[in-house]
Scaffold this motif. Structure first.
Motif, short mmCIF file in Angstrom:
data_model
loop_
_atom_site.label_atom_id
_atom_site.label_comp_id
_atom_site.label_asym_id
_atom_site.label_seq_id
_atom_site.Cartn_x
_atom_site.Cartn_y
_atom_site.Cartn_z
N ASP A 133 0.97 10.40 -1.45
CA ASP A 133 -0.08 10.78 -2.39
C ASP A 133 -1.46 10.46 -1.83
O ASP A 133 -2.41 11.23 -2.02
N ALA A 134 -1.58 9.32 -1.15
CA ALA A 134 -2.86 8.97 -0.53
C ALA A 134 -3.19 9.93 0.61
O ALA A 134 -4.35 10.32 0.79
N CYS A 135 -2.19 10.33 1.38
CA CYS A 135 -2.42 11.30 2.46
C CYS A 135 -2.95 12.62 1.89
O CYS A 135 -3.92 13.19 2.43
N TYR A 136 -2.35 13.09 0.81
CA TYR A 136 -2.79 14.36 0.24
C TYR A 136 -4.19 14.25 -0.36
O TYR A 136 -5.06 15.11 -0.10
N LEU A 137 -4.44 13.20 -1.15
CA LEU A 137 -5.74 13.06 -1.81
C LEU A 137 -6.86 12.90 -0.79
O LEU A 137 -7.89 13.58 -0.86
N LEU A 189 0.82 -1.22 0.00
CA LEU A 189 0.00 0.00 0.00
C LEU A 189 0.85 1.27 0.00
O LEU A 189 0.43 2.30 -0.51
N ALA A 190 2.05 1.19 0.58
CA ALA A 190 2.91 2.37 0.61
C ALA A 190 3.44 2.75 -0.77
O ALA A 190 3.84 3.89 -0.99
N LYS A 191 3.44 1.79 -1.72
CA LYS A 191 4.00 2.04 -3.04
C LYS A 191 2.95 2.18 -4.13
O LYS A 191 3.29 2.17 -5.32
N VAL A 192 1.69 2.29 -3.75
CA VAL A 192 0.63 2.44 -4.76
C VAL A 192 0.85 3.73 -5.53
O VAL A 192 1.09 4.79 -4.94
N SER A 193 0.77 3.67 -6.84
CA SER A 193 1.07 4.82 -7.69
C SER A 193 -0.05 5.86 -7.63
O SER A 193 -1.20 5.54 -7.31
N PRO A 194 0.27 7.12 -7.94
CA PRO A 194 -0.79 8.16 -7.94
C PRO A 194 -1.92 7.86 -8.90
O PRO A 194 -3.07 8.17 -8.62
N ARG A 195 -1.63 7.26 -10.05
CA ARG A 195 -2.68 6.92 -11.00
C ARG A 195 -3.62 5.86 -10.43
O ARG A 195 -4.82 5.86 -10.72
N CYS A 196 -3.08 4.96 -9.66
CA CYS A 196 -3.91 3.92 -9.05
C CYS A 196 -4.78 4.50 -7.94
O CYS A 196 -5.86 3.98 -7.64
N LEU A 197 -4.34 5.59 -7.32
CA LEU A 197 -5.11 6.23 -6.25
C LEU A 197 -6.18 7.18 -6.78
O LEU A 197 -7.02 7.63 -6.01
N ALA A 198 -6.15 7.49 -8.06
CA ALA A 198 -7.02 8.51 -8.63
C ALA A 198 -8.45 7.98 -8.76
O ALA A 198 -8.89 7.59 -9.84
N VAL A 199 -9.19 7.98 -7.66
CA VAL A 199 -10.57 7.54 -7.68
C VAL A 199 -11.44 8.67 -8.25
O VAL A 199 -11.08 9.84 -8.18
N PHE A 250 -9.71 2.06 1.31
CA PHE A 250 -8.48 1.82 0.55
C PHE A 250 -7.53 3.00 0.68
O PHE A 250 -6.32 2.83 0.95
N LEU A 251 -8.04 4.22 0.51
CA LEU A 251 -7.19 5.40 0.65
C LEU A 251 -6.68 5.54 2.08
O LEU A 251 -5.52 5.93 2.30
N GLN A 252 -7.53 5.22 3.05
CA GLN A 252 -7.09 5.30 4.44
C GLN A 252 -5.99 4.29 4.73
O GLN A 252 -5.01 4.61 5.43
N GLY A 253 -6.12 3.07 4.18
CA GLY A 253 -5.06 2.08 4.37
C GLY A 253 -3.74 2.52 3.75
O GLY A 253 -2.67 2.33 4.34
N CYS A 254 -3.82 3.11 2.55
CA CYS A 254 -2.59 3.60 1.90
C CYS A 254 -1.98 4.75 2.71
O CYS A 254 -0.76 4.84 2.84
#
Length: 385
Positions: free
Chosen positions: A122-126, A89-99, A111-115
């Motif tokens: 990137d997950a923290c910011y989004l 989860l720490a290495k999930v790419s920004p494109r993968c996080l773009a819900v 999912f975003l909370q776990g990342c």
């Protein structure tokens, strides 16, 4: 038919005699194949978890969409379990996080909370932007953006600077111009173009920092140079893709914010995933919608209540009435930052801005056609609060 020994038999009798032997050979072959599959399965199960986690982490880091990672994790139960590890989860790419806002759900939130818990900046910011502006959870959203900013996330640094400049989430007295300028300087040192532009305008106007026209113009030139380099790179990649596919590429025009230069660029790639989410969220949830967890602002032209930033690629809403700066010429549009104002002025508002009555009276007294344009430029440089 007779054999050499004189015994008689028929073809049917021969087939009936060979049938049991054929069934025995088939059963042995099936058993051998089953044993081979079991052996292969045992070899897969013997792979260490560290190796599989490393492979899944590489898949997460290179995923171009959420479906890429989901397809890999849903392969089997073991992959689903290992795919929830913090290393992946720490290495999930920004494109993968773009819900997308229309696909927002509790599972996407988890999912975003776990990342974010795994340390993905990137997950923290989004998730911080979504909570702060969309879900109405100001404290947790600001904390997530601060965690990303501490890690050197330049988008988070700039967003926190905008919050400090506007006093978002609080009253007008909560604005901290010096803190906003410091956050902008940090984001600008990391190469954030809008932070460079914002800091340049702050220096020119003396907003939160000591006024310096020379330093402000130098930063604006740096921002435009970075914007031009990005535009040229994007244009080159589009031309290569068009040459490879044999199709004509569609060219988009990008106006450089401060000096009116034009360059070919892909307009769809300019907005960050968090800004795209905000734009879609408030487009789907107008003011007064019961399905929205927090009151959504109405568009600027509706008047009254909270409004969105007039720059179409921003998506930030007001958190209180009259929070954003308005255009001091027409008073119709409003902006969360000087960077959004400069971008929107050169891209659209310069051709749409209509002066108020006091400017019209001055224009009637002075028939010089350049008088209105000059007033508009001055208004952008020093917007009314």
């Amino acid at each position: 038919m007779k054999t050499r020994r004189g015994a008689c038999y028929s073809c049917h009798e021969s087939a009936a005699a060979e049938a049991p032997e054929m069934h025995r050979r088939k059963r042995r072959r099936t058993a051998m194949e089953a044993a081979g599959c079991a052996a292969v399965g045992d070899m897969f199960e013997d792979l260490p978890d560290d190796l599989l986690v490393s492979i899944l982490a590489d898949v997460a880091a290179s995923a171009r969409s959420p479906a890429d990672l989901a397809g890999a994790i849903m392969t089997c139960k073991r992959f689903r379990e290992l795919g929830q590890s913090k290393v992946v989860l720490a290495k999930v790419s920004p494109r993968c996080l773009a819900v997308r806002a229309k696909s927002w759900s509790d599972s996407a939130h988890r999912f975003l909370q776990g990342c974010a818990d795994a340390g993905n900046l990137d997950a923290c910011y989004l998730l911080g932007m979504i909570r702060f502006y969309c879900l109405g959870s100001r404290g947790s959203g600001a904390a997530l953006m601060a965690a990303a900013a501490v890690g050197g996330h330049r988008e988070a640094l700039y967003s926190l600077a905008v919050i400090q400049f506007n006093g978002s989430g609080g009253s007008k007295d909560d604005r901290d111009l010096r803190a906003g300028a410091a956050l902008c300087a940090r984001a600008a040192s990391l190469g954030h173009v809008n932070a460079l532009r914002e800091l340049g305008h702050c220096l020119q106007d003396g907003y939160g920092v000591r006024r310096s026209l020379l330093d402000g113009r130098r930063l604006l030139i740096q921002a435009n140079a970075r914007e031009l380099a990005a535009a040229v790179t994007t244009s080159a990649s589009l031309l290569r893709a068009a040459a490879g596919s044999g199709k004509a590429s569609r060219r988009h025009s990008c106006l450089l914010s401060d000096f009116g230069c034009r360059a070919a660029a892909a307009a769809a790639g300019e907005a960050h995933a968090a800004n795209r989410f905000l734009v879609e969220w408030f487009a789907l949830r107008p003011l007064g919608a019961e399905s929205s967890p927090a009151p959504a602002p109405a568009p600027a032209e509706e008047g009254g209540g909270l409004r969105l930033c007039s720059h179409a690629l921003c998506g930030r809403p007001e958190t209180r009435r009259h929070e954003f700066r308005r255009c001091s010429v027409c008073g119709v549009v409003n902006y969360c930052s000087r960077a959004c104002q400069a971008l929107h002025w050169k891209m659209a508002h310069k051709a749409e801005c209509t002066p108020m009555d006091r400017w019209l009276d001055g224009a009637n007294a002075n028939p010089n056609p350049n008088a209105v344009a000059g007033a508009g430029d001055a208004a952008v440089a020093a917007p009314a609060l």
